[in-house]
Enzyme design. Sequence first.
Site, PDB file in Angstrom:
ATOM      1  N   ASP A 231      28.718  63.112  -3.501  1.00 41.96           N
ATOM      2  CA  ASP A 231      28.285  61.915  -4.217  1.00 41.96           C
ATOM      3  C   ASP A 231      29.441  61.458  -5.105  1.00 41.96           C
ATOM      4  OD1 ASP A 231      27.119  59.996  -5.838  1.00 41.96           O
ATOM      5  OD2 ASP A 231      25.223  61.082  -6.055  1.00 41.96           O
ATOM      6  N   HIS A 232      29.981  60.275  -4.814  1.00 46.49           N
ATOM      7  CA  HIS A 232      31.163  59.798  -5.539  1.00 46.49           C
ATOM      8  C   HIS A 232      30.838  59.441  -6.990  1.00 46.49           C
ATOM      9  CE1 HIS A 232      35.322  58.943  -5.414  1.00 46.49           C
ATOM     10  NE2 HIS A 232      35.381  58.623  -4.130  1.00 46.49           N
ATOM     11  N   ARG A 233      29.567  59.449  -7.369  1.00 49.58           N
ATOM     12  CA  ARG A 233      29.207  59.170  -8.756  1.00 49.58           C
ATOM     13  C   ARG A 233      29.439  60.374  -9.653  1.00 49.58           C
ATOM     14  NH1 ARG A 233      23.134  57.228  -7.736  1.00 49.58           N
ATOM     15  NH2 ARG A 233      23.296  59.167  -6.512  1.00 49.58           N
TER      16      ARG A 233
END
Length: 483
Positions: free
Chosen positions: A453-455
């Site tokens: 998850d790039h968050r």
Amino acid sequence: MAQVLEFKLPDLGEGLTEAEVVRWLVEVGDVVAVDQPVVEVETAKAMVEVPCPYGGVVTARFGEEGSELPVGAPLLTVAVGAEPGGAVAGGAPEEPAERALQTAAERAAAEQVAEESSGNVLVGYGTAAAPARRRRVRSVRVSAPSAPTPSAPTPSAPAPPAPAVPAAPASDGPVPVISPLVRKLARENDVDLRSLVGSGPDGLITRADVDSAVKAGAVGQQARATTTPAPAAAPADAPVGSREDTRAAGFTRHPLTGLRGLVADKMSRSRREIPEATCWVDADATELLAARKAMNAAATGADGTQKVSLLALLARISVAALTRFPALNSSVDMEAREVRQYADIHLGFAAQTPRGLVVPVVRHSQSRSTESINTELIRLTESARAGTLTPGELTGGTFTLNNYGVFGVDGSTPIINHPEAAMLGVGRIVPKPWVHQGELAVRHVVQLSLTFDHRVCDGGTAGGFLRYVADCVEQPAVLLRSV
């Protein structure tokens, strides 16, 4: 005086709102004890037996086999303090002769089921379903063959009933089948269960009955194909979803329910909500395979130790990597606009079962040794294949390990198991040309992929995690610094 209490379908786990009634383990009029299993239900995550908190006589059941009930709906009512067979149970007490006949009939039914159990009963659910079948046989009521009339019958002894002949199911209401897999087999092969006469105890339809109908239908279709032309296309005004319409269109309909529906919902939500990215690397697993071989050669097995699997070693490496890169052991709450980073590592692993893909969870993996993780992986895998995993063993994961190499593929970009933040994928290990110590050699190479998850992190963190995993695979001694 008896008190009638209502037992409702309890909450069976996190996120579960309904369950399908698979098998009733008691009949109306049966006596149940406190905490005795009364019904077997299947949720989107597991098949479980539901115990009744009351003891007494069953006076009513709600929900036929195959129907779905929401959590909190009535399951059955129990008359606490009532005598079995009394007024509350709906009839007079059984006479000794009638009870003897029923006992003999039940014993004959049990023998018949035992003879058929090699191919007819719950093939897809493993041995864990056998006790439920035996309880079913004990509670079924069938008629016994006529017994010789006594020379001097007493007025209180009723005449023996005539032999029971299995009849076709009624035109409405539930169809009695011996397992839910029989319904699935009939649905997949377009067999009308109401047209069959069950050969099982009390007229239950078995798998052998459906198989015979499928074979008969195949023979009939071949005969018709040699004498009749191909069917014309369905008319434009044919009802959408009708059997003729789907056949003409060349497809069949399969509802997204149960486990398949849950997987569909989670995968759709993951792709809809998580901005995921994937990075991958090839690693030389030759030394890891050698280390595993040495571990298993040193284990005698006399003390109950089991051989360490490759999955257990990869799980232990993943735990060590998560300890160094804790940002990937987290989840995102967009409503609160925060990242929740977990102190405990609950490691999930993808397991393929007859019911579909499930993700059992090895809890508190950071506190386990490689041997402990290996033992838990074996236990959970066996339970998954038997269909006996509890909802608690299928929820609460914080990171997932997916060994898709067992399917013979090299790489993949897996979908993150929502609401987790990352998943490590492992391809198959195959001999390949590889530069080792400055020379070309044949080495065992594996492709590792990390979907994250790039968050929760950027590529530097994800790349550092994956590189550490690859280093441990190539040189297992690196792992010794963190164990």
